[in-house]
Design an enzyme around this catalytic site. Structure first.
Site, mmCIF file in Angstrom:
data_model
loop_
_atom_site.group_PDB
_atom_site.id
_atom_site.type_symbol
_atom_site.label_atom_id
_atom_site.label_comp_id
_atom_site.label_asym_id
_atom_site.label_seq_id
_atom_site.Cartn_x
_atom_site.Cartn_y
_atom_site.Cartn_z
ATOM 1 N N LYS A 109 -45.107 -33.725 -14.179
ATOM 2 C CA LYS A 109 -46.022 -32.400 -14.648
ATOM 3 C C LYS A 109 -46.538 -32.321 -15.612
ATOM 4 C CE LYS A 109 -42.696 -29.717 -12.442
ATOM 5 N NZ LYS A 109 -42.076 -30.762 -10.866
HETATM 6 C C1 PLP Z 1 -42.069 -30.658 -9.703
HETATM 7 C C2 PLP Z 1 -42.235 -31.545 -8.894
HETATM 8 C C3 PLP Z 1 -42.138 -31.887 -7.587
HETATM 9 C C4 PLP Z 1 -42.463 -30.998 -6.504
HETATM 10 O O1 PLP Z 1 -44.337 -30.501 -7.318
HETATM 11 P P1 PLP Z 1 -44.244 -29.176 -6.394
HETATM 12 O O2 PLP Z 1 -45.240 -29.067 -6.788
HETATM 13 O O3 PLP Z 1 -43.548 -28.111 -6.735
HETATM 14 O O4 PLP Z 1 -44.732 -29.375 -4.946
HETATM 15 C C5 PLP Z 1 -42.147 -33.427 -7.628
HETATM 16 N N1 PLP Z 1 -41.336 -34.242 -7.588
HETATM 17 C C6 PLP Z 1 -41.004 -34.420 -9.196
HETATM 18 C C7 PLP Z 1 -40.920 -34.854 -9.732
HETATM 19 C C8 PLP Z 1 -41.592 -32.865 -9.321
HETATM 20 O O5 PLP Z 1 -41.323 -32.626 -10.839
#
Ligand code: PLP
Length: 462
Positions: A109
């Protein structure tokens, strides 16, 4: 320009789309047109990550922000990463892993939220106003959003998290940031409570306007946009290393934000053979791609908490393309979903495939990968690797799993899988002993809005 998946707003600019977050008609913002870049791939082959980001993102930003303004924003956003490659591609066994966890909070993120923080700052410099970001988190989004805006002028951030229900590391990451523009609210309730409170705050249009509230959750178009870049980056590294002109991706999925960015890259002309969606035990999306039935269930707690989601907020964007960009049809389906709790759609874009991994399979994949390749997968990435290993047989194209978090963020799962305490990272070690700062509040909108209003007033007085 951007329009809503539900067709209820006049097209808005990129800048407006970023500040709007969710479209005012309840839909999600999508570009009116998707650029075709298939003719430019050769000229992009050798670009560095920030250079590639500039080329890709500039196509969607138009005149709002010039390329000369965007370039330093991207440089700054990616200078906080611990490797100059930003998203290195590593090979293990017959799979490739695209490591997306080298940002300040060790989760993918950061790639979008480091940029979003700088983008907000830039937009506010133009207008001279103050923005108050409010978010709800089950863990990873909160810390990445906080690290994206900590210390920035004219931005406050309020993050609500369910007290006692985020991991100790996630809590430390959020609550040990010292800057005075960062406000953590520990809500005495569940993640669903925090999401409900967030909705209530944004539905109070008077409050929203008075305090200039902004959202950072994954429906924000700027987040999808920033994530498109690494699909291209991975393709170029694969082409370099293998000579292959096609690539497949396997994506650990929760809110459908990450994999939707891959779908955008595909629609822009990136030669993607398969986009494989990987779910944990909350497999509503995997079942949808396998059977056509989209049926909401109850959320289960797993080793990959950032994927413990049954209502994927970006799914509506995919529906929009599946319906041939017909907004009436999206409206009808969304209404049906909220009335009946399920929908059935026979069609699917053939680029998609899907699979799931349960808790036990997640742990055994971590252990097996550690023993076989001396590589530690975080539990989210392990879900994707388990699915990818099954699907590998069906495709000739090199298969890239997106590695979405560093294992040191989830030491309990690593211990459960390997029996050892081996998941470490200096960034985590550094924050564990720092003093934590948060305000505990009941799950009631009155307390939350009062707290936000109070804090903003105090900050203004200084
Ligand atoms: C947010 C997150 C996901 C999922 O991603 P999306 O975009 O919500 O599908 C997967 N792995 C980690 C470590 C995350 O922080």
């Amino acid at each position: 320009m951007y329009k809503s998946t539900r067709g209820g707003i006049r097209p808005v600019s990129f800048e407006q789309s970023v500040l709007m977050g969710l479209a005012d008609d309840g839909g999600l913002l999508v570009p009116v047109e998707i650029p075709d870049v298939s003719g430019r791939l050769d000229t992009w082959q050798k670009l560095s990550y920030p250079e590639l980001a500039l080329e890709v993102m500039n196509l969607f930003i138009d005149n709002d922000i010039s390329a000369a303004e965007l370039q330093p924003l991207l440089e700054k956003s990616y200078s906080s990463f611990e490797t100059s490659e930003i998203t290195p591609l590593v090979k293990t066994d017959s799979l490739y892993l695209l490591e997306l966890f080298h940002g300040p909070t060790l989760a993918f993120k950061d790639i979008a939220l480091q940029f979003l923080g700088n983008l907000f700052e830039h937009l506010l410099e133009k207008t001279g106003s103050t923005l108050n970001i409010v978010g709800a988190t089950s863990g990873d989004t909160g810390s990445a959003a906080i690290y994206g805006v900590r210390g920035k002028k004219n931005i406050n951030i309020f993050i609500m998290y369910p007290e006692g229900r985020v991991s100790p590391i996630q809590k430390q990451q959020m609550t040990t940031v010292n800057e005075s523009n960062v406000h953590n609210i520990a809500v005495e309730g569940t993640f669903d409570d925090t999401q409900r409170l967030l909705k209530e705050l944004f539905n109070d249009l008077q409050f929203k306007q008075q305090y200039n509230l902004a959202a950072v959750n994954s429906v924000n178009w700027a987040r999808v946009l920033a994530q498109i870049v690494y699909y291209f980056y991975a393709y170029f590294r694969i082409r370099e290393q293998t000579g292959s002109d096609k690539v497949s991706f396997c994506v650990p999925t929760g809110n459908f934000g990450n994999i939707f960015a891959g779908y955008m890259a595909y629609r822009m002309g990136l030669p993607v053979e398969k986009l494989i969606l990987a779910s944990n035990e909350n497999d509503i999306l995997a079942r949808f791609f396998q059977t056509g039935d989209y049926i909401k269930g109850d959320v289960r707690a797993t080793y990959s908490p950032s994927m413990d989601i049954q209502a994927a907020s970006n799914f509506e964007r995919y529906l929009y393309y599946l319906c041939g960009e017909k907004t009436d049809e999206v409206n009808r389906l969304m209404k049906e979903l909220s009335q009946k709790g399920y929908i059935r759609i026979e069609d699917k874009d053939p680029v998609f495939d899907a699979g799931q991994a349960n808790n036990e399979e997640t742990l055994s994949t971590i252990n097996d990968y550690y023993k076989s390749f001396n590589y530690l997968l975080d539990p989210h990435t392990a879900v994707a690797v388990k699915v990818a290993r099954e699907k590998k047989k069906e495709s000739d194209a090199p298969l890239v799993c997106l590695a979405t978090a560093h294992p040191a963020k989830f030491p309990e799962a690593i211990r459960a899988a390997t029996g050892k305490d081996i998941a470490r990272h200096p960034t985590i070690d550094k924050i564990m002993h720092l003093r934590s700062r948060c305000t505990l509040l009941p799950p009631d909108i009155i307390y939350i809005s009062d707290f936000i209003a109070d804090r903003i007033a105090t900050l203004k007085d200084r």
